[in-house]
Design a protein around this motif. Structure first.
Motif, mmCIF file in Angstrom:
data_model
loop_
_atom_site.group_PDB
_atom_site.id
_atom_site.type_symbol
_atom_site.label_atom_id
_atom_site.label_comp_id
_atom_site.label_asym_id
_atom_site.label_seq_id
_atom_site.Cartn_x
_atom_site.Cartn_y
_atom_site.Cartn_z
ATOM 1 N N THR A 373 49.844 29.232 43.367
ATOM 2 C CA THR A 373 49.333 29.324 44.730
ATOM 3 C C THR A 373 50.397 28.882 45.720
ATOM 4 O OG1 THR A 373 48.438 27.075 44.698
ATOM 5 C CG2 THR A 373 46.984 28.837 43.931
ATOM 6 N N GLY A 374 50.223 29.332 46.960
ATOM 7 C CA GLY A 374 51.092 28.931 48.047
ATOM 8 C C GLY A 374 50.259 28.719 49.291
ATOM 9 N N SER A 375 50.898 28.615 50.429
ATOM 10 C CA SER A 375 50.165 28.355 51.665
ATOM 11 C C SER A 375 49.198 29.487 52.009
ATOM 12 C CB SER A 375 51.149 28.145 52.822
ATOM 13 O OG SER A 375 51.958 29.304 53.002
ATOM 14 N N ASP A 376 49.526 30.725 51.560
ATOM 15 C CA ASP A 376 48.646 31.853 51.902
ATOM 16 C C ASP A 376 48.525 32.862 50.766
ATOM 17 O OD1 ASP A 376 46.927 33.214 53.690
ATOM 18 O OD2 ASP A 376 48.540 34.608 54.218
ATOM 19 N N PHE A 377 48.725 32.433 49.526
ATOM 20 C CA PHE A 377 48.579 33.402 48.436
ATOM 21 C C PHE A 377 48.063 32.741 47.165
ATOM 22 C CE2 PHE A 377 52.932 31.825 47.717
ATOM 23 C CZ PHE A 377 52.920 31.582 46.340
ATOM 24 N N VAL A 378 47.424 33.575 46.362
ATOM 25 C CA VAL A 378 47.046 33.243 44.989
ATOM 26 C C VAL A 378 47.489 34.417 44.144
ATOM 27 C CG1 VAL A 378 45.165 32.768 43.372
ATOM 28 C CG2 VAL A 378 45.023 31.926 45.730
ATOM 29 N N ARG A 379 48.264 34.157 43.085
ATOM 30 C CA ARG A 379 48.744 35.258 42.270
ATOM 31 C C ARG A 379 48.891 34.822 40.811
ATOM 32 N NH1 ARG A 379 54.499 35.240 45.380
ATOM 33 N NH2 ARG A 379 55.512 33.511 44.266
ATOM 34 N N LEU A 380 48.867 35.821 39.938
ATOM 35 C CA LEU A 380 49.066 35.570 38.520
ATOM 36 C C LEU A 380 50.532 35.280 38.239
ATOM 37 C CD1 LEU A 380 46.920 38.480 37.005
ATOM 38 C CD2 LEU A 380 46.350 36.051 36.921
ATOM 39 N N THR A 381 50.781 34.368 37.328
ATOM 40 C CA THR A 381 52.143 34.169 36.826
ATOM 41 C C THR A 381 52.408 35.224 35.744
ATOM 42 O OG1 THR A 381 51.376 32.678 35.080
ATOM 43 C CG2 THR A 381 51.964 31.692 37.219
ATOM 44 N N ASP A 382 53.627 35.257 35.236
ATOM 45 C CA ASP A 382 53.921 36.175 34.133
ATOM 46 C C ASP A 382 53.019 35.893 32.939
ATOM 47 O OD1 ASP A 382 55.819 37.548 35.523
ATOM 48 O OD2 ASP A 382 57.544 36.537 34.626
ATOM 49 N N ARG A 383 52.776 34.612 32.658
ATOM 50 C CA ARG A 383 51.858 34.253 31.567
ATOM 51 C C ARG A 383 50.459 34.759 31.871
ATOM 52 N NH1 ARG A 383 51.131 28.376 30.491
ATOM 53 N NH2 ARG A 383 49.983 29.186 28.683
ATOM 54 N N GLY A 384 50.059 34.658 33.124
ATOM 55 C CA GLY A 384 48.723 35.108 33.513
ATOM 56 C C GLY A 384 48.560 36.611 33.399
ATOM 57 N N ILE A 385 49.602 37.335 33.756
ATOM 58 C CA ILE A 385 49.547 38.799 33.650
ATOM 59 C C ILE A 385 49.350 39.216 32.200
ATOM 60 C CG2 ILE A 385 50.971 40.885 33.839
ATOM 61 C CD1 ILE A 385 52.081 39.762 36.447
ATOM 62 N N ASP A 386 49.950 38.470 31.261
ATOM 63 C CA ASP A 386 49.830 38.817 29.846
ATOM 64 C C ASP A 386 48.388 38.745 29.356
ATOM 65 O OD1 ASP A 386 52.510 39.278 29.640
ATOM 66 O OD2 ASP A 386 53.009 37.320 28.797
ATOM 67 N N VAL A 387 47.571 37.884 29.962
ATOM 68 C CA VAL A 387 46.164 37.737 29.542
ATOM 69 C C VAL A 387 45.236 37.996 30.725
ATOM 70 C CG1 VAL A 387 46.637 36.174 27.621
ATOM 71 C CG2 VAL A 387 46.345 35.230 29.918
ATOM 72 N N SER A 388 45.644 38.918 31.578
ATOM 73 C CA SER A 388 44.937 39.137 32.844
ATOM 74 C C SER A 388 43.472 39.531 32.668
ATOM 75 C CB SER A 388 45.664 40.200 33.675
ATOM 76 O OG SER A 388 45.750 41.423 32.958
ATOM 77 N N ASN A 389 43.155 40.309 31.631
ATOM 78 C CA ASN A 389 41.769 40.755 31.455
ATOM 79 C C ASN A 389 40.811 39.572 31.326
ATOM 80 O OD1 ASN A 389 42.463 43.423 31.602
ATOM 81 N ND2 ASN A 389 42.538 43.741 29.401
ATOM 82 N N TYR A 390 41.228 38.538 30.605
ATOM 83 C CA TYR A 390 40.380 37.368 30.432
ATOM 84 C C TYR A 390 40.251 36.587 31.734
ATOM 85 C CZ TYR A 390 41.350 38.394 25.523
ATOM 86 O OH TYR A 390 41.468 39.022 24.305
ATOM 87 N N ILE A 391 41.334 36.462 32.453
ATOM 88 C CA ILE A 391 41.323 35.683 33.691
ATOM 89 C C ILE A 391 40.507 36.384 34.766
ATOM 90 C CG2 ILE A 391 42.772 34.779 35.554
ATOM 91 C CD1 ILE A 391 44.992 34.424 33.454
ATOM 92 N N LEU A 392 40.732 37.667 34.954
ATOM 93 C CA LEU A 392 40.058 38.401 36.024
ATOM 94 C C LEU A 392 38.545 38.400 35.843
ATOM 95 C CD1 LEU A 392 42.485 41.442 36.473
ATOM 96 C CD2 LEU A 392 42.392 39.300 37.767
ATOM 97 N N ALA A 393 38.073 38.365 34.596
ATOM 98 C CA ALA A 393 36.633 38.346 34.349
ATOM 99 C C ALA A 393 35.986 37.082 34.914
ATOM 100 C CB ALA A 393 36.371 38.433 32.847
ATOM 101 N N ASP A 394 36.756 36.012 35.056
ATOM 102 C CA ASP A 394 36.208 34.762 35.585
ATOM 103 C C ASP A 394 35.996 34.809 37.103
ATOM 104 O OD1 ASP A 394 35.692 33.282 33.381
ATOM 105 O OD2 ASP A 394 37.348 31.862 33.610
ATOM 106 N N PHE A 395 36.468 35.851 37.741
ATOM 107 C CA PHE A 395 36.282 35.973 39.185
ATOM 108 C C PHE A 395 35.009 36.758 39.538
ATOM 109 C CE2 PHE A 395 40.640 34.632 39.027
ATOM 110 C CZ PHE A 395 40.755 33.822 40.143
ATOM 111 N N LEU A 396 34.227 37.084 38.522
ATOM 112 C CA LEU A 396 32.916 37.691 38.771
ATOM 113 C C LEU A 396 31.941 36.580 39.130
ATOM 114 C CD1 LEU A 396 32.750 40.227 35.799
ATOM 115 C CD2 LEU A 396 33.279 40.707 38.188
ATOM 116 N N LEU A 397 31.211 36.764 40.206
ATOM 117 C CA LEU A 397 30.275 35.748 40.686
ATOM 118 C C LEU A 397 28.919 35.917 40.009
ATOM 119 C CD1 LEU A 397 31.155 36.005 44.482
ATOM 120 C CD2 LEU A 397 31.857 34.181 42.909
ATOM 121 N N GLY A 398 28.202 34.833 39.902
ATOM 122 C CA GLY A 398 26.852 34.893 39.356
ATOM 123 C C GLY A 398 26.798 34.752 37.848
#
Length: 398
Positions: A373-398
């Motif tokens: 994260t930074g002052s105005d961004f949130v982004r995946l790291t290279d490690r995060g991109i490698d497992v992005s499917n698992y991470i992105l699913a956690d951004f579903l609400l409810g």
């Protein structure tokens, strides 16, 4: 001020259905059947005249299927109908997909003359054995010939599709394909991992399924993609997409950043006027519905009423974009981009602080090194991109 709009046009025809393909496409159609579909497609485009003066078209993507199966005169009819219905910005990005086995130089020249300025060519692999296992109709030499023809026809914005994880493919074959492609110096390269979809011929072929690369080998190919393409001057701007400076795909950016778009043709998806909807998938029903609309228009010139009536029958599914759904899409589409999402844009769109909604998820993955994260961004790291499917699913609400 007019709003920006993107347009997708679905051409469902192809020469032969590939073994892995679960897209809405069909082979073995006649010229007459294709012309019927193009006529119906143009009638659907014309239905949007009541709204057209509020928008300026910035991008068009003609996909499929294999659009280059159509005669160039049919593509011209579609382009003429789009321009007669909508206003275009001065320098729009207009893409057409092409299969190397269906590319003709005269057609490519005609496409370029009618304003199509970007072409996406499906290579998948330079290895003939891999191509045969995928059920592709071309070889590498045909791809090379098609690429050269596109350059001679005037195209200066060319994408090449490459695939990893093909049955029997090893890392040496994959890197050879990447190297050959970079030597041709296209402006854009898309690299996708093969997904075995239920109901496709590949999903029922035990011999080929047993030849699929293992997870470790597939991840090695993924890592090599960034290394090979990066050393050749390509910037990864999205999980699966690489481009030379200034050649990010403007059309796909609309999808990833939540812009408005209309999809024309069977199975085409739209996000228009705050509503997400998908067209019916049956081509005969689609053609008949557009014929009925044309007859109704001959009796009444009330295009807005006609649009509302036909839309109810044309849409396979439809949903209003509630704020929770819009926030979810903003995150799991925006995080596919290497630049990530802008916190200020989240607040502007939803009148909520991004950490108020997603703080626990962001802090969890930041702590584990998958997000930064930074002052105005949130982004995946290279490690995060490698497992992005698992991470992105956690951004579903409810």
């Amino acid at each position: 001020m007019k709003k920006a709009l993107s347009i997708y046009v679905h051409i469902p025809f192809c020469m032969k259905k590939c073994a892995y393909c679960d897209f809405l496409s069909m082979a073995g159609t006649t010229v007459g059947e294709r012309m019927q579909y193009v006529t119906a497609l143009c009638r659907e485009i014309q239905m949007y005249r009541p709204f057209a003066d509020r928008y300026t078209v910035r991008t068009v993507f003609i996909g499929g299927g294999t659009p280059t199966v159509l005669d160039e005169s049919m593509i011209e009819v579609i382009m003429n109908t789009l321009r007669a219905t909508f206003s275009f910005e001065r320098f729009p990005e207009i893409t057409i997909e092409a299969n190397p086995g269906t590319m003709k130089y005269a057609d490519l020249v005609a496409f370029h003359e009618m304003g199509i300025n970007r072409i996406s060519i499906g290579l998948q692999s330079a290895d003939i054995v891999c191509l045969e296992r995928l059920g592709r109709i071309h070889n590498y030499e045909q791809f090379r010939e098609g690429y050269d023809m596109a350059c001679r026809a005037g195209f200066r914005n060319i994408n090449v599709d490459v695939m990893s994880g093909i049955p029997g493919q090893d890392i040496h074959s994959f890197v050879d394909t990447l190297t050959r492609v970079t030597e041709m110096n296209p402006q854009h390269i898309s690299v996708y991992s093969l997904q075995v979809e239920e109901g496709t011929p590949l999903s029922e072929d035990e011999e080929l399924l047993n030849m699929l690369p293992g997870e470790a080998q597939d991840r090695a190919m993924y890592a090599m993609t960034k290394r090979v393409l990066g050393s050749a001057g390509y910037n990864r701007y999205e999980i699966s997409n690489y481009a030379k400076e200034g050649y990010d795909c403007r059309h796909n950016m609309v999808y990833w950043t939540g812009g408005e778009y209309i999809g024309f043709g069977i199975g085409a998806a739209s996000l228009f006027k705050g509503e997400r909807f998908t067209n019916i998938r049956d081509i005969r029903t689609y053609v008949e519905l557009m014929e009925d609309a044309q007859e109704a228009l001959a009796v009444s010139d009330d295009r807005l009423r006609l649009y509302e009536e036909v839309s109810k029958r044309l849409r396979l599914e439809s949903s209003t974009q509630y704020i929770e759904t819009r926030m979810e899409e903003f995150m799991f589409l925006g995080l596919r981009l290497t630049r990530g999402v802008r916190c200020s844009e989240f607040r502007q769109r939803f009148n909520r602080d991004i950490y108020e909604v997603y703080g626990s998820v962001i802090h969890k993955y930041e702590k584990d090194g998958f997000l930064e994260t930074g002052s105005d961004f949130v982004r995946l790291t290279d490690r995060g991109i490698d497992v992005s499917n698992y991470i992105l699913a956690d951004f579903l609400l409810g």
